[in-house]
Design a protein around this motif. Structure first.
Motif, PDB file in Angstrom:
ATOM      1  N   SER A   1       0.804  -1.224   0.000  1.00  0.00           N
ATOM      2  CA  SER A   1       0.000   0.000   0.000  1.00  0.00           C
ATOM      3  C   SER A   1       0.838   1.276   0.000  1.00  0.00           C
ATOM      4  O   SER A   1       0.328   2.341  -0.355  1.00  0.00           O
ATOM      5  CB  SER A   1      -0.938   0.023   1.207  1.00  0.00           C
ATOM      6  OG  SER A   1      -0.188   0.001   2.403  1.00  0.00           O
ATOM      7  N   ALA A   2       2.120   1.186   0.351  1.00  0.00           N
ATOM      8  CA  ALA A   2       2.955   2.382   0.459  1.00  0.00           C
ATOM      9  C   ALA A   2       3.155   3.077  -0.885  1.00  0.00           C
ATOM     10  O   ALA A   2       3.344   4.293  -0.923  1.00  0.00           O
ATOM     11  CB  ALA A   2       4.309   2.028   1.067  1.00  0.00           C
ATOM     12  N   SER A   3       3.107   2.340  -1.969  1.00  0.00           N
ATOM     13  CA  SER A   3       3.368   2.958  -3.273  1.00  0.00           C
ATOM     14  C   SER A   3       2.208   2.819  -4.250  1.00  0.00           C
ATOM     15  O   SER A   3       2.267   3.332  -5.361  1.00  0.00           O
ATOM     16  CB  SER A   3       4.630   2.355  -3.896  1.00  0.00           C
ATOM     17  OG  SER A   3       4.483   0.962  -4.031  1.00  0.00           O
ATOM     18  N   ARG A   4       1.151   2.145  -3.853  1.00  0.00           N
ATOM     19  CA  ARG A   4      -0.020   1.956  -4.718  1.00  0.00           C
ATOM     20  C   ARG A   4      -0.563   3.324  -5.140  1.00  0.00           C
ATOM     21  O   ARG A   4      -0.617   4.250  -4.335  1.00  0.00           O
ATOM     22  CB  ARG A   4      -1.079   1.174  -3.952  1.00  0.00           C
ATOM     23  CG  ARG A   4      -2.265   0.747  -4.774  1.00  0.00           C
ATOM     24  CD  ARG A   4      -3.234  -0.062  -3.921  1.00  0.00           C
ATOM     25  NE  ARG A   4      -2.674  -1.361  -3.592  1.00  0.00           N
ATOM     26  CZ  ARG A   4      -2.802  -1.947  -2.409  1.00  0.00           C
ATOM     27  NH1 ARG A   4      -3.446  -1.355  -1.428  1.00  0.00           N
ATOM     28  NH2 ARG A   4      -2.280  -3.133  -2.194  1.00  0.00           N
ATOM     29  N   THR A   5      -0.974   3.449  -6.401  1.00  0.00           N
ATOM     30  CA  THR A   5      -1.484   4.741  -6.871  1.00  0.00           C
ATOM     31  C   THR A   5      -2.532   4.555  -7.954  1.00  0.00           C
ATOM     32  O   THR A   5      -2.633   3.490  -8.562  1.00  0.00           O
ATOM     33  CB  THR A   5      -0.340   5.640  -7.382  1.00  0.00           C
ATOM     34  OG1 THR A   5      -0.813   6.972  -7.519  1.00  0.00           O
ATOM     35  CG2 THR A   5       0.192   5.173  -8.720  1.00  0.00           C
TER      36      THR A   5
END
Length: 188
Positions: A24-28
């Motif tokens: 989830s830290a880099s999901r976009t």
């Protein structure tokens, strides 16, 4: 499910000193409304326009996850499921599925909805891209391990490992064939 499937080990033992990052830290999500400038000769949105949006979203995710520049190494399985039309609001959703020492696979889903309707978006495409993290000199640099959070993330991680195995096997088979042909005196 085993602990190994739940908490993937880094591909490279040296990567254990780099803290992992959750999926989830880099999901976009990148959203864009399609206009007449995006159309092909059939009047639908050109596949290249969608591919650029896919690459843009995947690149943002790869850069976020790796903490710096990342370049597209390959694009696998770009599938166009439905045509996209002028006036569609396109949402490109991307996340890191798998990481190696210096590379990462980013999975992308492309959804479209009419700009003036309240119907739910429809999936119109998907792709898998491999990015390599690079330093200021363009040399490969290590990436943090990805830490899958949900069962879906874990499944995507495992599927990405299968795709990687297939990519590497395909590359080896092609190189072996080229070496064999060169040994037989064929110039390609």
């Amino acid at each position: 499910m085993t602990d190994q499937a739940s908490a993937p080990e880094p591909e490279n033992p040296d990567a254990s000193d780099i803290p992992g990052k959750p999926t989830s830290a880099s999901r976009t999500t990148l959203s864009h409304i399609m206009t007449h400038n995006d159309t092909n000769l059939l009047g639908t949105v050109h596949g290249g326009v969608i591919m650029k949006l896919v690459d843009d979203a995947a690149g943002a995710v790869a850069g976020r996850h790796s903490g710096g520049p990342a370049v597209t190494a390959s694009m696998d399985e770009m599938a166009f499921l439905e045509p996209v039309r002028v006036g569609d609001l396109v949402h490109v959703k991307a996340q890191v599925n798998w990481t190696g020492r210096t590379s990462m696979e980013v999975g992308v889903r492309v959804l479209a909805e009419r700009w003036n309707e309240s119907a739910p978006p429809t999936q119109v495409g998907s792709a898998y891209l491999v990015f390599a993290a690079v330093d200021a000199d363009g040399k490969p640099r290590r990436v943090p391990p990805v830490l899958p959070e949900t069962e879906r993330d874990k499944r995507r991680y495992q599927e990405a490992q299968i795709r990687r195995t297939h990519r590497l096997a395909r590359r080896r088979a092609i190189m072996d064939l080229r070496a064999k042909r060169a040994a037989q005196g064929f110039e390609d």
